[in-house]
Write a protein that holds these residues in place. Structure first.
Motif, short mmCIF file in Angstrom:
data_model
loop_
_atom_site.label_atom_id
_atom_site.label_comp_id
_atom_site.label_asym_id
_atom_site.label_seq_id
_atom_site.Cartn_x
_atom_site.Cartn_y
_atom_site.Cartn_z
N UNK A 38 -20.05 21.80 -11.77
CA UNK A 38 -21.31 21.82 -11.01
C UNK A 38 -21.06 22.18 -9.55
N UNK A 39 -19.97 21.67 -9.00
CA UNK A 39 -19.63 22.00 -7.61
C UNK A 39 -19.29 23.48 -7.49
N UNK A 40 -18.51 23.99 -8.44
CA UNK A 40 -18.15 25.42 -8.42
C UNK A 40 -19.40 26.29 -8.50
N UNK A 41 -20.32 25.87 -9.36
CA UNK A 41 -21.50 26.71 -9.63
C UNK A 41 -22.54 26.62 -8.51
N UNK A 42 -22.77 25.42 -8.02
CA UNK A 42 -23.93 25.21 -7.15
C UNK A 42 -23.63 24.94 -5.69
N UNK A 43 -22.46 24.47 -5.40
CA UNK A 43 -22.23 23.97 -4.03
C UNK A 43 -21.33 24.85 -3.18
N UNK A 44 -20.43 25.57 -3.80
CA UNK A 44 -19.47 26.34 -2.98
C UNK A 44 -20.11 27.59 -2.43
N UNK A 45 -19.73 27.89 -1.18
CA UNK A 45 -20.24 29.09 -0.53
C UNK A 45 -19.07 29.92 0.00
N UNK A 46 -19.30 31.23 0.07
CA UNK A 46 -18.28 32.11 0.63
C UNK A 46 -17.98 31.66 2.07
N UNK A 47 -16.70 31.52 2.36
CA UNK A 47 -16.27 31.07 3.69
C UNK A 47 -15.89 29.61 3.73
N UNK A 48 -16.29 28.85 2.71
CA UNK A 48 -15.85 27.45 2.66
C UNK A 48 -14.33 27.40 2.59
N UNK A 71 -18.47 33.89 -4.93
CA UNK A 71 -19.08 32.82 -5.72
C UNK A 71 -19.93 33.43 -6.84
N UNK A 72 -20.39 32.57 -7.73
CA UNK A 72 -21.29 33.03 -8.78
C UNK A 72 -20.65 33.93 -9.81
N UNK A 73 -19.38 33.74 -10.06
CA UNK A 73 -18.65 34.59 -11.00
C UNK A 73 -18.62 33.93 -12.39
N UNK A 74 -18.99 34.68 -13.41
CA UNK A 74 -18.88 34.15 -14.77
C UNK A 74 -17.42 33.90 -15.10
#
Length: 156
Positions: A38-48, A71-74
């Motif tokens: 869930x963190x990978x999918x919804x919370x991480x942003x480019x640059x974190x 982010x957002x990679x299958x």
DNA sequence: GCCAACGTTGGC
DNA sequence: GCCAACGTTGGC
């Protein structure tokens, strides 16, 4: 910007493996714990930014810095019938497992061991010390700065 | 290798 | 929906 801690067993994939990967990047795939996914999918942003943590080894420790570059990679392993992470319920059109790309940033001036982290009152609320099994976890800005200071303190 | 902590599965 | 059984993680 947010801060994270990414665990990996060095026998399986170490920070030096990331450093020698093409463009010093890799997909953080194969995560199937729901909380972590869930963190990978919804919370991480480019640059974190993220700590790279070596687990299940002689000296479990935070060893390096890396950053989130896509982010957002299958998750490709979820679509691969040969993979142990294959999920027949997932498809390219409707992927169930979304992950990120991680790039090596720099090794820490020195590794900071789990043992040492546990000795810091400032870090007693760290997820690592309270839910040791979560493989992708948030780090607060205060915790982040504190650990960086520890890593730059050469008195150890 | 042991085992505690946690997550998942599946019978009811 | 509960919970026992089982599997996994990960420190030691």
């Amino acid at each position: 910007m947010k801060y994270w801690l990414l665990k990996s067993e060095p026998d399986a994939y170490s920070y030096s493996d990331l450093e020698s990967a093409p463009n010093q990047r890799t997909l953080w795939d194969g995560v199937r714990n729901y909380q972590a996914a869930k963190l990978l999918k919804n919370e991480m942003q480019v640059g974190d930014l993220a700590f790279f943590y070596h687990s299940s080894c002689k000296v479990p420790a935070v060893v390096a810095l890396c950053r989130i570059t896509r982010t957002g990679i299958t998750d490709p392993t979820s679509l691969d019938p040969q993979s142990r992470y294959y999920d027949p319920k997932s498809s390219a059109e409707q992927p169930r497992w979304i992950t990120v790309e991680v790039a090596a940033d720099a090794p820490l001036p020195r590794a900071v061991s789990l043992k040492e982290l546990k000795q810091q009152p400032e870090l007693q609320d760290m997820v690592l010390l309270n839910n040791g099994r979560l493989s992708v976890q948030p780090v607060s800005p205060q915790q982040w700065q504190f650990i960086l200071q520890l890593a730059h303190n050469s008195s150890h």
